[in-house]
Design an enzyme around this catalytic site. Sequence first.
Site, PDB file in Angstrom:
ATOM      1  N   CYS A 116       0.841  -1.195   0.000  1.00 10.93           N
ATOM      2  CA  CYS A 116       0.000   0.000   0.000  1.00 10.93           C
ATOM      3  C   CYS A 116       0.886   1.259   0.000  1.00 10.93           C
ATOM      4  CB  CYS A 116      -0.961  -0.030   1.187  1.00 10.93           C
ATOM      5  SG  CYS A 116      -2.326   1.152   1.054  1.00 10.93           S
ATOM      6  N   HIS A 125      -3.512  -5.213   0.015  1.00 10.75           N
ATOM      7  CA  HIS A 125      -3.031  -5.781   1.285  1.00 10.75           C
ATOM      8  C   HIS A 125      -3.134  -7.314   1.251  1.00 10.75           C
ATOM      9  CE1 HIS A 125      -2.679  -2.064   3.735  1.00 10.75           C
ATOM     10  NE2 HIS A 125      -3.546  -1.603   2.843  1.00 10.75           N
ATOM     11  N   GLU A 135      -1.736  -9.425   3.070  1.00  9.79           N
ATOM     12  CA  GLU A 135      -1.669 -10.033   4.405  1.00  9.79           C
ATOM     13  C   GLU A 135      -3.045 -10.396   4.946  1.00  9.79           C
ATOM     14  OE1 GLU A 135      -1.618  -5.499   5.268  1.00  9.79           O
ATOM     15  OE2 GLU A 135      -1.043  -6.883   3.677  1.00  9.79           O
TER      16      GLU A 135
END
Length: 526
Positions: free
Chosen positions: A369, A499, A501
């Site tokens: 990001c 993102h 994750e």
Amino acid sequence: MKKKYVVVTGGVLSGIGKGILSASIARVMKECGVEVNTLKIDPYLNIDAGTMNPNQHGEVFVTEDGYEADLDLGHYERFLGKDMRRENNMTAGQIFKTIIDKEREGSFLGATVQMVPHVTEEIKGRIRRIPGELIMIEIGGTVGDIEGEIFLEAIRELWVEEGSENFLFVHVTYVPYLRVTSEFKTKPTQQSVQLLRRIGIQPQMIAVRSEEPVEENELRKIALFGGVEREMVFNLPDSKNVYDVPSIVYSYGIHRKIATRLNLEIEERFEWDYPRNFIPSKIAIVGKYLGTDDAYKSISESICLCGASKPDVLDSQIFEDMTQEQIKNTLAEYEGLIIPGGFGKRGIEGKIAVIRYARENNVPIMGICLGMQLMVIEYARNVAGLVGANSTEFDPATPYPVIDIMEEQKKILKLGGTMRLGAQETPIKEGTLLMEAYRTSLVHERHRHRYEVNYEDFRDLFNEPGEDLSGRMVISSKATFVEAIELPDKDFFLGIQYHPEFGSKVGRPSPLFRLFVEKIRGRKRD
């Protein structure tokens, strides 16, 4: 058949692992063949966690459908292997806003709007709409918190209306060890159970958290004063690996006790594939939120789910006044670097300096990001020669706004829930790191950003995969905006606007993190 509910409350103090225990019980019940869903109740007045500072509250977890949630929904996703949605989180702000909106619309037909029944009915209605055979409900905070009382009252009413045979209350409490007198102290636990009982809720199970194993006579005392059977009191000492907790829950037979209490048919099975031995690695997250260990929780867990040891978190501000040689000496022990997302100018120049070090020294680095945006800024300044290149977020007067606010964001004044949020299609190009990781031409990844690469004005900075590189960055993924960039002549230099994750699950970590860790291990073998 009526839905079944397991309600998890907390006592003594917060942060003792209600979320981990709730997620662990949910996973075990799922493994036993039960259709499980979850609900995290947060009594704070925020509509969601989107405007909260990670230094105080930990990371903001983004769901597939674009909801900004408390980090506990991240635990649920990783443990359950199931995508959470906005229906899996309820806040006091959401409830009160709905009530006020209805009152202004005249929906209550002139009635005096009160906490009971109007607020409690709204809470119960939302709980009843959650799909699933077994609903795990975690109530944030601790018993006795003023803001949580209305939710406990709503749960008590739901228990009466749905039938006690469909409810199991689990109270998670903490037993401290007093070293001065060399003994465990159960009085705080006794008092928190008493508070719960005064509200009208009697727990049937007590999970005792502690640093070290609690002795049997203390557990018997907790059972006696808590009004539960001894076999329904479980001690859960600190574990080095939170992914051990589902196995511990299963070994205690908690799933059988829940099934017996709720008259659920279960299969006696449990398969739990998680990393038990972590390969030593030195990975650093260079961030700016160091007020809590949870600020970069999903990134840290994604690394661990790849079997690598937990990354360190370094303050990006310390690098702002360092020379490149000093940065090199400071980061020499690290095999890989991650530049995470964030907001605001503080620590930005330190992150950019670290990115330069990684690029010039071929150190594996992933920018997420904001991290990707800073990779573009560093490249524009130090490779393309655009002196003063920046993001308009940090310097509105920059001569080279290589990062700019999204066009549709320019007229938006409100901050909450207004960014590009949630999953969207991301095309993957051949011959890129993304293709090596995903091995497919299209993926769905979650976004949370307001600024993006200014491709229209600075397209000469970039190139397409497979073309003559000409020393330029390669766009490895582009939909309506730049999703990812890389430098193919480096071992691993990758920035992604989204993102990854948030998509990691136990047994299924994000492909990008898996490739990142594999590249680091490959360099060690070489």
